[in-house]
Design a protein around this motif. Structure first.
Motif, PDB file in Angstrom:
ATOM      1  N   PHE A 191       0.820  -1.208   0.000  1.00 60.48           N
ATOM      2  CA  PHE A 191       0.000   0.000   0.000  1.00 60.48           C
ATOM      3  C   PHE A 191       0.858   1.264   0.000  1.00 60.48           C
ATOM      4  CE2 PHE A 191      -2.786  -2.889   2.820  1.00 60.48           C
ATOM      5  CZ  PHE A 191      -3.235  -3.589   1.707  1.00 60.48           C
ATOM      6  N   ARG A 192       0.200   2.382  -0.308  1.00 63.93           N
ATOM      7  CA  ARG A 192       0.841   3.702  -0.219  1.00 63.93           C
ATOM      8  C   ARG A 192       0.775   4.156   1.240  1.00 63.93           C
ATOM      9  NH1 ARG A 192      -1.775   8.968  -1.955  1.00 63.93           N
ATOM     10  NH2 ARG A 192      -3.462   7.593  -2.641  1.00 63.93           N
ATOM     11  N   ILE A 193       1.935   4.412   1.831  1.00 66.89           N
ATOM     12  CA  ILE A 193       2.002   4.641   3.276  1.00 66.89           C
ATOM     13  C   ILE A 193       2.404   6.077   3.591  1.00 66.89           C
ATOM     14  CG2 ILE A 193       2.933   3.813   5.462  1.00 66.89           C
ATOM     15  CD1 ILE A 193       3.777   1.246   3.999  1.00 66.89           C
ATOM     16  N   PHE A 194       1.550   6.759   4.328  1.00 67.24           N
ATOM     17  CA  PHE A 194       1.846   8.100   4.823  1.00 67.24           C
ATOM     18  C   PHE A 194       2.215   7.993   6.296  1.00 67.24           C
ATOM     19  CE2 PHE A 194       0.430  12.202   6.716  1.00 67.24           C
ATOM     20  CZ  PHE A 194       1.307  13.039   6.021  1.00 67.24           C
ATOM     21  N   TRP A 195       3.450   8.392   6.625  1.00 62.17           N
ATOM     22  CA  TRP A 195       3.968   8.277   7.982  1.00 62.17           C
ATOM     23  C   TRP A 195       3.779   9.606   8.710  1.00 62.17           C
ATOM     24  CZ3 TRP A 195       7.129   3.980   9.825  1.00 62.17           C
ATOM     25  CH2 TRP A 195       7.259   2.947   8.899  1.00 62.17           C
ATOM     26  N   SER A 196       2.850   9.641   9.625  1.00 64.80           N
ATOM     27  CA  SER A 196       2.599  10.850  10.407  1.00 64.80           C
ATOM     28  C   SER A 196       1.578  10.526  11.483  1.00 64.80           C
ATOM     29  CB  SER A 196       2.066  11.969   9.503  1.00 64.80           C
ATOM     30  OG  SER A 196       1.705  13.099  10.270  1.00 64.80           O
ATOM     31  N   LYS A 197       1.602  11.309  12.556  1.00 61.65           N
ATOM     32  CA  LYS A 197       0.613  11.129  13.605  1.00 61.65           C
ATOM     33  C   LYS A 197      -0.798  11.469  13.130  1.00 61.65           C
ATOM     34  CE  LYS A 197       2.969   9.812  17.293  1.00 61.65           C
ATOM     35  NZ  LYS A 197       2.645   8.576  18.044  1.00 61.65           N
ATOM     36  N   THR A 198      -0.889  12.267  12.059  1.00 58.98           N
ATOM     37  CA  THR A 198      -2.195  12.667  11.533  1.00 58.98           C
ATOM     38  C   THR A 198      -2.304  12.314  10.060  1.00 58.98           C
ATOM     39  OG1 THR A 198      -1.349  14.889  11.042  1.00 58.98           O
ATOM     40  CG2 THR A 198      -2.428  14.555  13.172  1.00 58.98           C
ATOM     41  N   GLU A 199      -3.513  12.188   9.570  1.00 61.89           N
ATOM     42  CA  GLU A 199      -3.742  11.853   8.171  1.00 61.89           C
ATOM     43  C   GLU A 199      -3.315  13.002   7.255  1.00 61.89           C
ATOM     44  OE1 GLU A 199      -7.702  10.620   7.363  1.00 61.89           O
ATOM     45  OE2 GLU A 199      -7.709   9.022   8.864  1.00 61.89           O
ATOM     46  N   PRO A 200      -2.942  12.685   6.012  1.00 57.31           N
ATOM     47  CA  PRO A 200      -2.553  13.750   5.082  1.00 57.31           C
ATOM     48  C   PRO A 200      -3.758  14.587   4.666  1.00 57.31           C
ATOM     49  CG  PRO A 200      -2.704  11.657   3.933  1.00 57.31           C
ATOM     50  CD  PRO A 200      -2.872  11.350   5.399  1.00 57.31           C
ATOM     51  N   VAL A 201      -3.515  15.874   4.456  1.00 63.47           N
ATOM     52  CA  VAL A 201      -4.576  16.757   3.979  1.00 63.47           C
ATOM     53  C   VAL A 201      -4.854  16.474   2.512  1.00 63.47           C
ATOM     54  CG1 VAL A 201      -5.233  19.159   3.581  1.00 63.47           C
ATOM     55  CG2 VAL A 201      -3.965  18.531   5.661  1.00 63.47           C
ATOM     56  N   ILE A 202      -3.789  16.288   1.755  1.00 64.07           N
ATOM     57  CA  ILE A 202      -3.902  15.954   0.336  1.00 64.07           C
ATOM     58  C   ILE A 202      -3.698  14.451   0.190  1.00 64.07           C
ATOM     59  CG2 ILE A 202      -2.917  16.289  -1.967  1.00 64.07           C
ATOM     60  CD1 ILE A 202      -1.959  19.045  -1.002  1.00 64.07           C
ATOM     61  N   THR A 203      -4.647  13.763  -0.392  1.00 64.03           N
ATOM     62  CA  THR A 203      -4.543  12.306  -0.523  1.00 64.03           C
ATOM     63  C   THR A 203      -4.381  11.838  -1.967  1.00 64.03           C
ATOM     64  OG1 THR A 203      -6.952  12.073  -0.656  1.00 64.03           O
ATOM     65  CG2 THR A 203      -5.946  11.982   1.543  1.00 64.03           C
ATOM     66  N   ALA A 204      -4.572  12.729  -2.920  1.00 64.60           N
ATOM     67  CA  ALA A 204      -4.469  12.349  -4.324  1.00 64.60           C
ATOM     68  C   ALA A 204      -3.025  12.050  -4.701  1.00 64.60           C
ATOM     69  CB  ALA A 204      -5.012  13.464  -5.212  1.00 64.60           C
ATOM     70  N   THR A 205      -2.851  11.216  -5.687  1.00 61.92           N
ATOM     71  CA  THR A 205      -1.513  10.900  -6.171  1.00 61.92           C
ATOM     72  C   THR A 205      -1.562  10.599  -7.659  1.00 61.92           C
ATOM     73  OG1 THR A 205       0.409   9.440  -5.890  1.00 61.92           O
ATOM     74  CG2 THR A 205      -1.751   8.428  -5.670  1.00 61.92           C
TER      75      THR A 205
END
Length: 302
Positions: free
Chosen positions: A119-133
């Motif tokens: 999967f596409r993994i965003f590493w942060s305590k909070t979700e990304p504001v921009i999710t498009a790729t």
């Protein structure tokens, strides 16, 4: 009654608050009739088992009375799977993409040679504001252990994860085995997950040396297990040099401690390495390293 198609697998140890958050975020998946959830509690002492029994009786819970390690726990869970696909996620990770299982199922159906989807993994305590790729699905060398889907037919075609690794490296172990069996691993950016970890702060955690030690030795175990013999000396020398150049020579003496301990682990486990080796031929090695590297970290495009 609909026969389940997906198993969601989670290993956990003493991270009840993270696990509770994750389960709340994926509740809509747990409610699906074609989904079962299995959790392995690896010797927790924080009330994890009691919480699950009281609040999630539908989840299949197994427990290690004493901690056996992440990889041992993942093997236990995978041995229990009866569905066509298994989705493994960390206890501090959740899906951002809505309806990820439909996307996963569709890709597997259209690509029968694919064993694993990362999967596409965003590493942060909070979700990304921009999710498009703009990223597209593509083959890659390996996958992240806590953010992937496995076709169980392929899992049963290879040896279990090496429990003696304890933590780190099991995904690459499987990737070499799958490659030799001509299965493929693909990156699936359509499925976005949030790994709730602050990477900058992790270095200051009390387990920094332990994590570094286990990561290093896992990489070195894999050299000796799968690489053609002629490649190993140069790979080991380069690995050691980069550790000293990027860490030790810059004053990171915890890294030096981790290096020494990892080298001792390598020597200690040489008999297991010899017993389990499954080397790539030079031709297969060249084909493997030409695959795109594993995509582990994603940042929104600017």
């Amino acid at each position: 009654m609909t026969n389940p198609t997906f198993s969601i697998l989670i290993t956990t140890k003493n991270r009840l608050s993270d696990l509770a958050f994750t389960l709340a975020k994926i509740q809509y998946l747990l409610d699906k009739k074609d989904v079962v959830c299995l959790i392995c509690d690896d010797g927790s002492t924080d009330g994890t088992a009691s919480f699950l029994q009281a609040n999630y009786p539908e989840i299949q819970l197994i427990q290690n009375s004493k901690s056996k390690g992440l990889i041992y726990s993942r093997n236990r869970l995978l041995s229990m799977v009866t569905t066509e696909f298994a989705v493994s996620i960390d206890d501090d990770l959740h899906f951002v993409t809505v309806n990820p299982l439909e996307i996963i199922s569709c890709f597997f159906s259209q690509n029968p040679e694919v064993a694993v989807l990362g999967f596409r993994i965003f590493w942060s305590k909070t979700e990304p504001v921009i999710t498009a790729t703009k990223e597209q699905s593509m083959p890659m060398q390996s996958y992240a252990g806590g953010a992937h889907a496995f076709r169980m037919e392929a899992w049963r075609d290879i040896p279990d994860y090496p429990a003696w690794f304890i933590f780190y490296g099991e995904e690459n172990f499987a990737s070499y085995q799958l490659f030799k069996k001509r299965w493929k691993i693909y990156y699936l950016p359509e499925v976005l997950v949030n790994h709730r970890v602050d990477l900058k702060l992790r270095k200051n955690n009390d387990d920094y040396v332990l994590r570094s030690r286990r990561a290093l030795r896992a990489g070195w175990y894999l050299f000796f297990l799968f690489y053609p013999l002629k490649k190993i000396p140069r790979k080991m020398a380069y690995s050691l040099w980069m550790q000293f150049k990027l860490k030790v020579f810059k004053g990171d003496f915890k890294a030096f401690q981790a290096i020494l301990l990892a080298l001792l682990d390598l020597v200690w486990n040489i008999s297991l390495i010899l017993k389990n080796s499954n080397r790539l031929s030079p031709k297969d090695y060249n084909a493997y390293i030409e695959l795109p590297e594993t995509k582990i970290y994603w940042q929104p495009e600017k």
